[in-house]
Design a protein around this motif. Structure first.
Motif, PDB file in Angstrom:
ATOM      1  N   VAL A 149       0.868  -1.331  -0.154  1.00  0.00           N
ATOM      2  CA  VAL A 149      -0.081  -0.026  -0.117  1.00  0.00           C
ATOM      3  C   VAL A 149       0.951   1.299  -0.018  1.00  0.00           C
ATOM      4  CG1 VAL A 149      -1.589   1.393   1.357  1.00  0.00           C
ATOM      5  CG2 VAL A 149      -1.993  -1.049   0.943  1.00  0.00           C
ATOM      6  N   THR A 150       1.920   1.187   0.841  1.00  0.00           N
ATOM      7  CA  THR A 150       2.818   2.464   0.901  1.00  0.00           C
ATOM      8  C   THR A 150       3.982   2.629  -0.083  1.00  0.00           C
ATOM      9  OG1 THR A 150       4.054   1.314   2.569  1.00  0.00           O
ATOM     10  CG2 THR A 150       2.536   2.775   3.602  1.00  0.00           C
ATOM     11  N   TRP A 185      -9.379   6.114  -0.899  1.00  0.00           N
ATOM     12  CA  TRP A 185      -7.991   5.193  -0.804  1.00  0.00           C
ATOM     13  C   TRP A 185      -6.785   6.158  -0.225  1.00  0.00           C
ATOM     14  CZ3 TRP A 185      -7.142   0.331  -0.529  1.00  0.00           C
ATOM     15  CH2 TRP A 185      -5.637   0.074  -0.906  1.00  0.00           C
ATOM     16  N   SER A 186      -6.806   7.561  -0.620  1.00  0.00           N
ATOM     17  CA  SER A 186      -5.995   8.327  -0.171  1.00  0.00           C
ATOM     18  C   SER A 186      -6.056   8.462   1.135  1.00  0.00           C
ATOM     19  CB  SER A 186      -6.148   9.643  -0.835  1.00  0.00           C
ATOM     20  OG  SER A 186      -5.054  10.624  -0.346  1.00  0.00           O
ATOM     21  N   THR A 235      -4.342   5.396   2.642  1.00  0.00           N
ATOM     22  CA  THR A 235      -2.831   5.148   2.620  1.00  0.00           C
ATOM     23  C   THR A 235      -2.113   6.267   3.245  1.00  0.00           C
ATOM     24  OG1 THR A 235      -2.867   6.530   0.730  1.00  0.00           O
ATOM     25  CG2 THR A 235      -2.892   4.277   0.197  1.00  0.00           C
ATOM     26  N   ASN A 236      -2.712   7.571   3.682  1.00  0.00           N
ATOM     27  CA  ASN A 236      -2.219   8.385   4.495  1.00  0.00           C
ATOM     28  C   ASN A 236      -2.315   7.824   5.852  1.00  0.00           C
ATOM     29  OD1 ASN A 236      -1.686  10.385   2.552  1.00  0.00           O
ATOM     30  ND2 ASN A 236      -3.643  11.361   2.586  1.00  0.00           N
TER      31      ASN A 236
END
Length: 122
Positions: free
Chosen positions: A65-66, A104-105, A108-109
C-alpha cells in the motif's frame, strides 16, 4: 526457547478508519482479530462484503500500500488501480471492494502514519 514468528494479537478492537478519512462518506474500515484482519467499506453500512486477511500477511499488504514493496508482492489482497484514482481490493476468492480515490488516499495516508500497524498486546 520457541518463538512464534506470527505477530501478536493487536491491541486495537472494533472497526476503525484512518484519521484522514472525511467525517461523511465512505472509507476503508479495518478490524483486528486474533488471527485475521477484516476490511470493509463504510458505504455498505456493514451489509456488504468483508475481506479477511491472515494477520501474518497484513504487514506485507501495508508495505505494498505504501510502495515499500512492489505492486503484486503481497499475499493478502490484489490491489487493482482503477480509472480516476479509484482502487479495487480483490481477495483470492474473488470478493472485491472498490474505493474512490479520496477514500483510498485517506487510507494510504493513515497507513503511512502508522495507524494500521499491528501493535503487540502487552
Amino acid at each position: 526457547m520457541t518463538t512464534d514468528p506470527r505477530p501478536h494479537a493487536p491491541s486495537r478492537t472494533g472497526w476503525f478508519k484512518s484519521s484522514f478519512s472525511p467525517s461523511q462518506g465512505g472509507c476503508v474500515e479495518v478490524r483486528f482479530e486474533a488471527a485475521a484482519v477484516l476490511v470493509r467499506d463504510t458505504k455498505d453500512r456493514g451489509e456488504g462484503p468483508t475481506l479477511t486477511i491472515d494477520i501474518a500477511a497484513w504487514p506485507g499488504f501495508l508495505d505494498e500500500v505504501t510502495g515499500i514493496a512492489p505492486a503484486g508482492s503481497n499475499h493478502a489482497l490484489h490491489i487493482e488501480p482503477q480509472d480516476e484514482g479509484d482502487v479495487r481490493l480483490r481477495a483470492f476468492d474473488g470478493t472485491t471492494l472498490t474505493y474512490t480515490a479520496t477514500e483510498w488516499s485517506a487510507f494510504t495516508n493513515g497507513v503511512a502514519a502508522g495507524q494500521f500497524t499491528l501493535h503487540p498486546v502487552a
